[in-house]
Scaffold this active site. Structure first.
Site, mmCIF file in Angstrom:
data_model
loop_
_atom_site.group_PDB
_atom_site.id
_atom_site.type_symbol
_atom_site.label_atom_id
_atom_site.label_comp_id
_atom_site.label_asym_id
_atom_site.label_seq_id
_atom_site.Cartn_x
_atom_site.Cartn_y
_atom_site.Cartn_z
ATOM 1 N N LYS A 1 -2.085 -2.177 0.706
ATOM 2 C CA LYS A 1 -3.490 -1.937 1.084
ATOM 3 C C LYS A 1 -3.572 -1.143 2.401
ATOM 4 O O LYS A 1 -4.299 -0.167 2.500
ATOM 5 C CB LYS A 1 -4.250 -3.272 1.255
ATOM 6 N N ARG B 1 6.431 -9.395 11.498
ATOM 7 C CA ARG B 1 5.177 -10.137 11.590
ATOM 8 C C ARG B 1 5.459 -11.625 11.405
ATOM 9 O O ARG B 1 6.302 -12.006 10.601
ATOM 10 C CB ARG B 1 4.214 -9.654 10.491
ATOM 11 N N ARG C 1 -11.802 -11.755 0.249
ATOM 12 C CA ARG C 1 -10.649 -12.446 -0.341
ATOM 13 C C ARG C 1 -11.044 -13.732 -1.038
ATOM 14 O O ARG C 1 -10.175 -14.446 -1.554
ATOM 15 C CB ARG C 1 -9.647 -12.829 0.742
ATOM 16 N N ARG D 1 9.813 -5.757 5.884
ATOM 17 C CA ARG D 1 8.885 -5.011 6.761
ATOM 18 C C ARG D 1 9.143 -5.320 8.244
ATOM 19 O O ARG D 1 9.268 -6.473 8.648
ATOM 20 C CB ARG D 1 7.444 -5.369 6.410
ATOM 21 N N ARG E 1 1.389 -17.177 1.131
ATOM 22 C CA ARG E 1 0.326 -16.165 1.049
ATOM 23 C C ARG E 1 0.127 -15.731 -0.400
ATOM 24 O O ARG E 1 -1.005 -15.510 -0.838
ATOM 25 C CB ARG E 1 0.691 -14.966 1.929
HETATM 26 P P1 AP5 Z 1 1.316 -2.695 3.528
HETATM 27 O O1 AP5 Z 1 0.627 -1.394 3.355
HETATM 28 O O2 AP5 Z 1 1.478 -3.226 4.892
HETATM 29 O O3 AP5 Z 1 0.662 -3.790 2.542
HETATM 30 P P2 AP5 Z 1 -0.601 -4.710 2.750
HETATM 31 O O4 AP5 Z 1 -1.185 -4.911 1.392
HETATM 32 O O5 AP5 Z 1 -1.483 -4.158 3.829
HETATM 33 O O6 AP5 Z 1 0.139 -6.038 3.211
HETATM 34 P P3 AP5 Z 1 -0.271 -7.123 4.292
HETATM 35 O O7 AP5 Z 1 0.946 -7.962 4.502
HETATM 36 O O8 AP5 Z 1 -0.899 -6.488 5.490
HETATM 37 O O9 AP5 Z 1 -1.365 -7.910 3.486
HETATM 38 P P4 AP5 Z 1 -1.957 -9.278 3.765
HETATM 39 O O10 AP5 Z 1 -3.154 -9.201 2.904
HETATM 40 O O11 AP5 Z 1 -1.079 -10.433 3.537
HETATM 41 O O12 AP5 Z 1 -2.164 -9.286 5.356
HETATM 42 P P5 AP5 Z 1 -3.409 -8.936 6.284
HETATM 43 O O13 AP5 Z 1 -2.894 -8.324 7.506
HETATM 44 O O14 AP5 Z 1 -4.485 -8.268 5.540
HETATM 45 O O15 AP5 Z 1 2.759 -2.574 2.833
HETATM 46 C C1 AP5 Z 1 3.687 -3.626 2.915
HETATM 47 C C2 AP5 Z 1 5.111 -3.068 3.056
HETATM 48 O O16 AP5 Z 1 5.444 -2.371 1.873
HETATM 49 C C3 AP5 Z 1 5.283 -2.065 4.202
HETATM 50 O O17 AP5 Z 1 6.581 -2.188 4.710
HETATM 51 C C4 AP5 Z 1 5.079 -0.712 3.518
HETATM 52 O O18 AP5 Z 1 5.712 0.312 4.198
HETATM 53 C C5 AP5 Z 1 5.666 -0.992 2.139
HETATM 54 N N1 AP5 Z 1 5.019 -0.244 1.063
HETATM 55 C C6 AP5 Z 1 3.690 0.027 0.916
HETATM 56 N N2 AP5 Z 1 3.473 0.697 -0.242
HETATM 57 C C7 AP5 Z 1 4.686 0.829 -0.850
HETATM 58 C C8 AP5 Z 1 5.115 1.425 -2.084
HETATM 59 N N3 AP5 Z 1 4.240 2.021 -2.919
HETATM 60 N N4 AP5 Z 1 6.431 1.357 -2.383
HETATM 61 C C9 AP5 Z 1 7.320 0.759 -1.532
HETATM 62 N N5 AP5 Z 1 6.982 0.191 -0.348
HETATM 63 C C10 AP5 Z 1 5.678 0.224 -0.010
HETATM 64 O O19 AP5 Z 1 -3.944 -10.412 6.637
HETATM 65 C C11 AP5 Z 1 -3.150 -11.263 7.455
HETATM 66 C C12 AP5 Z 1 -3.786 -12.616 7.574
HETATM 67 O O20 AP5 Z 1 -5.087 -12.496 8.203
HETATM 68 C C13 AP5 Z 1 -4.075 -13.355 6.264
HETATM 69 O O21 AP5 Z 1 -2.927 -14.018 5.763
HETATM 70 C C14 AP5 Z 1 -5.169 -14.327 6.728
HETATM 71 O O22 AP5 Z 1 -4.620 -15.369 7.513
HETATM 72 C C15 AP5 Z 1 -5.995 -13.461 7.655
HETATM 73 N N6 AP5 Z 1 -7.045 -12.735 6.910
HETATM 74 C C16 AP5 Z 1 -7.154 -11.410 6.741
HETATM 75 N N7 AP5 Z 1 -8.229 -11.107 6.006
HETATM 76 C C17 AP5 Z 1 -8.817 -12.291 5.696
HETATM 77 C C18 AP5 Z 1 -9.957 -12.638 4.935
HETATM 78 N N8 AP5 Z 1 -10.711 -11.710 4.329
HETATM 79 N N9 AP5 Z 1 -10.278 -13.960 4.826
HETATM 80 C C19 AP5 Z 1 -9.544 -14.909 5.440
HETATM 81 N N10 AP5 Z 1 -8.443 -14.651 6.162
HETATM 82 C C20 AP5 Z 1 -8.077 -13.350 6.286
HETATM 83 MG MG MG Z 2 -2.087 -4.875 5.736
#
Ligand code: AP5
Ligand code: MG
Length: 213
Positions: free
Chosen positions: A13, A154, A88, A122, A165
């Protein structure tokens, strides 16, 4: 153009949102990044958010909705925005309807095993923000190619927390697929392809070149 990116933790994402922001000149709103920044504040909310995100649990809906409502009111969102990681839960999706209209919900589809491998690998540079992983390996292991800084993991990227997660994603977020199908906003792309191909598929959806499911 108001876009929601839906998908597993690690589905790409953030990677895709950055590319979309560059191409279409619209705001990238990552609730995860906003919460990691709030977690650094020495306040009661900061401490609460830190402990929740580091354990892989969700921040409560009322806090999340308030943060997003305030962010979407900023001037850079008037041209459009990409929501990365929001909504979410069904409650968040219901609340979003009262905040802003959504034009596209794009689900970046990947399997559990793919994200387990991706997120375990990552690492990021705290100075320049470059993200390394299976798709981008640093020249010298554990060191940023540009800044020569040691790379960090992270706090929620250890295998136990990744599994948690993923479980929460299935229980709380996956139901949004049907939610947005019913609203005829939903489209899906295969996230298990190289980054450029995923991006082309997403742009195809946005530009009406692909039939939405
Ligand atoms: P990346 O692009 O970082 O993926 P991502 O989907 O953004 O992954 P996140 O880990 O950020 O998602 P998340 O939803 O768990 O965390 P968030 O920060 O939103 O890619 C991942 C890896 O893969 C990277 O190394 C990248 O280079 C690689 N990659 C990407 N595309 C690729 C491809 N096509 N092929 C190969 N490799 C690839 O949320 C964190 C925390 O915040 C949550 O757990 C929760 O506690 C809180 N939070 C956030 N939003 C909410 C909400 N709406 N409600 C409640 N709590 C929330
Ligand atoms: Mg992210």
């Amino acid at each position: 153009m108001n876009i929601v990116l839906l998908g597993h933790p690690g589905s790409g994402k953030g990677t895709q949102a950055k590319l979309l922001q560059k191409k279409y000149g619209i705001a990238h709103i990552s609730t995860g990044e906003m919460f990691r920044s709030i977690a650094k504040e020495h306040t009661e909310l900061g401490r609460k958010v830190k402990s929740l995100i580091e354990s892989g649990a969700f921040v409560p809906d009322d806090v999340t909705v308030r943060v997003v409502r305030e962010r979407l009111a900023k001037p850079d969102c008037t041209k459009g925005f990409i929501l990365d990681g929001f909504p979410r839960t069904e409650q968040q999706a219901d609340e979003l309807q009262n905040i802003a209209p959504i034009d596209h919900v794009i689900h970046i589809h990947v399997e559990d095993e793919t994200v387990l491998k991706r997120l375990s690998a990552r690492r990021n540079c705290a100075r320049c923000g470059t993200v390394y992983g299976l798709d981008r390996v640093p020249k010298q292991s554990g060191t940023c190619d540009t800044c020569r800084e040691p790379l960090a993991m992270r706090a929620d990227d250890d295998p136990k927390k990744i599994k948690r997660r993923i479980e929460i994603y299935h229980a709380e977020t996956k139901p949004l697929i049907d939610y947005y199908k019913r609203k005829r906003l939903y489209a899906t792309v295969n996230g298990d392809q190289d980054i450029g191909k995923v991006f082309r598929d997403i742009c195809g959806v946005l530009e009406g070149k692909k039939v939405t499911k």
